[in-house]
Design an enzyme around this catalytic site. Structure first.
Site, PDB file in Angstrom:
ATOM      1  N   CYS A 115      58.956 -39.697 -38.239  1.00  0.00           N
ATOM      2  CA  CYS A 115      57.963 -39.797 -37.028  1.00  0.00           C
ATOM      3  C   CYS A 115      58.361 -38.807 -36.023  1.00  0.00           C
ATOM      4  O   CYS A 115      59.024 -37.740 -36.426  1.00  0.00           O
ATOM      5  CB  CYS A 115      57.773 -41.232 -36.941  1.00  0.00           C
ATOM      6  SG  CYS A 115      59.808 -41.615 -36.914  1.00  0.00           S
ATOM      7  N   GLY A 116      58.518 -39.196 -34.324  1.00  0.00           N
ATOM      8  CA  GLY A 116      59.250 -37.984 -34.068  1.00  0.00           C
ATOM      9  C   GLY A 116      60.334 -38.740 -33.497  1.00  0.00           C
ATOM     10  O   GLY A 116      60.737 -37.681 -33.595  1.00  0.00           O
TER      11      GLY A 116
END
Length: 282
Positions: free
Chosen positions: A240-241
């Site tokens: 993800c981030g």
């Protein structure tokens, strides 16, 4: 929803067990830096009775320049003892969004070899909506011995993810919003390129949740993964981030009985930073 103290429990389950002597409740709230929310201040203003605050940014490997990387086992041990969390405890983690950062705390416990840990389905918003009690008192904490055994198979580093991207022996699944995955919008963290890991697929974590912030039922979870192109018979790396919402994908995979999953701890905060790593868009 079937309550499972190793993955996900309902607000009804927690309300019924809140007085159990070996239950430990953790507030694992964490928000994006641009959210304007202060997780610790919100915890101090009101939390589930007996809950202790788990600081994702502090209980991390602060030798790393990357945000909230998994802490070394000895730091995890010292912080859990300070919170009065130890062997023989059933842990329930919640957050202020519903299911967001609590899954990251769940994954950290799993990484440290602790399996009696569950996320509160629907989190603090559902607990409040049902008029369950809150308190603003700090909990009484008693030191408890805790043993950990790091489960290295549950985490991946940048070299392992680069190999998976090339060899395609593991599927790579990205929990970011579709526009970020496709590189159509700038990253919220400055200095990162836009796009995604070559060969990775996209399943925004919100697509695993109902409108009330609870996790979808098992048939809907399976449909979401398969709709994203994931073969549930094969292993998956979640990303993800910055390694937070990837854990929502990991939690959902665990709910489905899929236990060959690992989380890319550096996630896009690391991959997007290095110009020598290839990036795909679209």
């Amino acid at each position: 929803m079937a309550d499972d103290p190793k993955t996900l429990v309902s607000t009804e389950w927690l309300a019924a067990h809140l007085g159990d002597p070996d239950l430990r409740v953790l507030d694992g709230s964490w928000y994006m830096p641009d959210s304007g929310r202060d997780a610790r201040a919100e915890y101090e203003a009101g939390h589930i009775p007996g809950a202790r605050y788990f600081d994702i940014d502090e209980i991390s490997d602060q030798r790393s320049s990357l945000p909230h990387m998994a802490p070394p086992p000895e730091k995890f041990i010292s912080r859990m003892r300070a919170l009065g969390v130890g062997d023989g405890h059933q842990v329930v983690v919640y957050d202020g969004m519903g299911i967001f950062s609590a899954a990251r705390v769940w994954w950290l416990f799993k990484l440290m070899g602790k399996t009696d840990v569950a996320v509160l389905d629907g989190g603090l918003p559902k607990w409040k909506a049902e008029n369950h009690p809150l308190e603003d008192m700090p909990p009484v904490v008693r030191d408890r011995h805790i043993t950990v055994q790091r489960q290295s198979h549950l985490v991946r580093d940048v070299a392992q993810v680069a190999a998976a991207s090339k060899l395609k022996d593991w599927q790579i699944l990205d929990a970011r919003a579709a526009a970020r995955f496709r590189g159509e919008v700038p990253e919220p963290r400055p200095g990162l390129r836009a796009g995604h890991i070559p060969g990775s697929m996209n399943l925004p974590f919100m697509e695993l949740l109902n409108a009330d912030g609870t996790m979808k039922d098992l048939p809907a979870l399976q449909a979401a993964f398969e709709g994203a192109g994931i073969d549930l018979a094969r292993p998956v790396i979640t990303t993800c981030g910055s390694g937070v919402t990837a854990a929502v994908l990991s939690l959902a995979l665990e709910r489905l009985g899929h236990n060959r999953h690992a989380l890319y701890d550096g996630s896009w905060s690391e991959w997007g930073m290095y110009p020598d790593l290839a990036v795909e868009k679209g």
